[in-house]
Design an enzyme around this catalytic site. Sequence first.
Site, PDB file in Angstrom:
ATOM      1  N   ASP A  23       4.773  44.149  46.681  1.00  0.00           N
ATOM      2  CA  ASP A  23       4.352  43.908  45.337  1.00  0.00           C
ATOM      3  C   ASP A  23       3.912  42.306  45.274  1.00  0.00           C
ATOM      4  OD1 ASP A  23       4.525  44.224  42.398  1.00  0.00           O
ATOM      5  OD2 ASP A  23       5.102  42.171  42.605  1.00  0.00           O
ATOM      6  N   GLU A  32      -0.645  47.664  46.122  1.00  0.00           N
ATOM      7  CA  GLU A  32      -1.197  48.140  44.918  1.00  0.00           C
ATOM      8  C   GLU A  32      -2.863  47.920  45.079  1.00  0.00           C
ATOM      9  OE1 GLU A  32       1.274  46.626  41.321  1.00  0.00           O
ATOM     10  OE2 GLU A  32       1.136  45.030  42.719  1.00  0.00           O
ATOM     11  N   CYS A  67      11.846  52.436  36.085  1.00  0.00           N
ATOM     12  CA  CYS A  67      13.275  52.167  36.624  1.00  0.00           C
ATOM     13  C   CYS A  67      13.287  53.016  38.117  1.00  0.00           C
ATOM     14  CB  CYS A  67      14.364  52.579  35.734  1.00  0.00           C
ATOM     15  SG  CYS A  67      15.960  52.569  36.520  1.00  0.00           S
ATOM     16  N   CYS A  87      16.402  55.888  37.341  1.00  0.00           N
ATOM     17  CA  CYS A  87      16.448  57.022  36.841  1.00  0.00           C
ATOM     18  C   CYS A  87      15.079  57.464  36.372  1.00  0.00           C
ATOM     19  CB  CYS A  87      17.245  56.757  35.476  1.00  0.00           C
ATOM     20  SG  CYS A  87      16.431  55.354  34.656  1.00  0.00           S
ATOM     21  N   CYS A  94      19.538  53.340  31.644  1.00  0.00           N
ATOM     22  CA  CYS A  94      20.556  53.223  32.542  1.00  0.00           C
ATOM     23  C   CYS A  94      21.210  52.263  32.759  1.00  0.00           C
ATOM     24  CB  CYS A  94      20.274  54.364  33.995  1.00  0.00           C
ATOM     25  SG  CYS A  94      19.008  53.024  35.096  1.00  0.00           S
ATOM     26  N   ASP A 143      10.003  41.612  40.408  1.00  0.00           N
ATOM     27  CA  ASP A 143       8.948  41.991  41.571  1.00  0.00           C
ATOM     28  C   ASP A 143       9.414  43.064  42.695  1.00  0.00           C
ATOM     29  OD1 ASP A 143       7.226  40.292  40.491  1.00  0.00           O
ATOM     30  OD2 ASP A 143       8.096  38.483  41.335  1.00  0.00           O
TER      31      ASP A 143
END
Length: 404
Positions: free
Chosen positions: A184, A268, A335, A338, A357, A364
């Site tokens: 990231d 990315e 997330c 979840c 959750c 990051d």
Amino acid sequence: MQRLQAFKYELMPTGDQERDMRRFAGSCRFVFNKALALQKARFEAGNKKLGYAGLCKLLTGWRNGPETPWLRDAPAHPLQQTLKDLERAYTNFFAKRASFPRFKKKGQSDSFRYPDPKQIKLDQPNSRLFLPKLGWLRYRNSRDVLGVVKNVTVSQSGGKWYVAIQTEREVEQPVPQGDAVGIDMGIARFATLSDGMVYAPLNSFKKHEQRLARYQRAMSRKQKFSNNWKRAKARIARIHARIGNARRDYLHKTTTTISQNHAMVCIEDLQVRNMVRSAAGTTETPGKHVRAKSGLNKSILDQGWFEFRRQLNYKVHWRGGWLIVVPPQNTSRTCPRCGHVSADNRQTQARFACVDCGFKENADLVGAINILARGHRVAACGEPVQLGRLVKQEPAEASTQNIA
């Protein structure tokens, strides 16, 4: 497998050789601009553009004509390579890979290329290189040149001259080492890996920004094109060269470490050009938060994200690994436990807390974990998943920037 690699060195020319290199670079710049002006005139007149062969015929006339006889002093092959560069620029423009070719300016495009290896002699033990119409040039031999010489590019930057020697050699098929990792990119943290490793930002431009602004103000008070103005401009160019060298050195060290320790790297697909667009707007519809956006743009450009991706691409390929590019949408809002996606998950710039959750972690690091997960889906399915895509792995191109 075959590997194309460029080795860059600082030249130590004599005074006569430095003058000749400036003349050769000026001749190449003149030929490029003259050919570009001719192509634009033909386009405006509704005529078809000339190809590389047609421009080479015109070049012969320019060299032998009465108007520009000084072109004969420059070697012919670098002038022809300039026309080939123009043809490639037109091809990239029509393929929508680049903007329309622009005229070259003195001091910004001082370079020329020798494409024929038969005319080049490399004497590594004595740290010297022979180039047509320049003779033997000494260079700072910091490392050995590996492989067969294919071409040589001479360029000027920050008042110094450099030579990039592109070679080709056969290497064994590499076996990738390490596991998969997601990366990231950011500003507060330059790169955060999914395994918890963090690379701090260098901020090369920010460190020299105040001194650079002071010298630029001093140059603005001098008479343009005077000797004092030229000295001030050269001093500013040296600062810019130092900023760029520090940034490239940091990126090379970082990408080398990552490519050596990981067999699959997921990053990315950041569109940096769109991210750094100005927020000033127009007179009718002025933008908002212009000063803050300008500072953000400056910080983004200071990181060198595109160069990081470019270096990582060929270095991972050299070591037999994969580089997978995934879409950046919601990587820091999803997330990893979840799968809940919400803007409320990103409570602050650095903190992630899932509203569903209750999972909490650094934002990051969460983004890096999600990037890795998307990369696994792309690799497992063998086709794009959620706009993810595999980067086509190719050998490093003939560029003075492809330095291992």
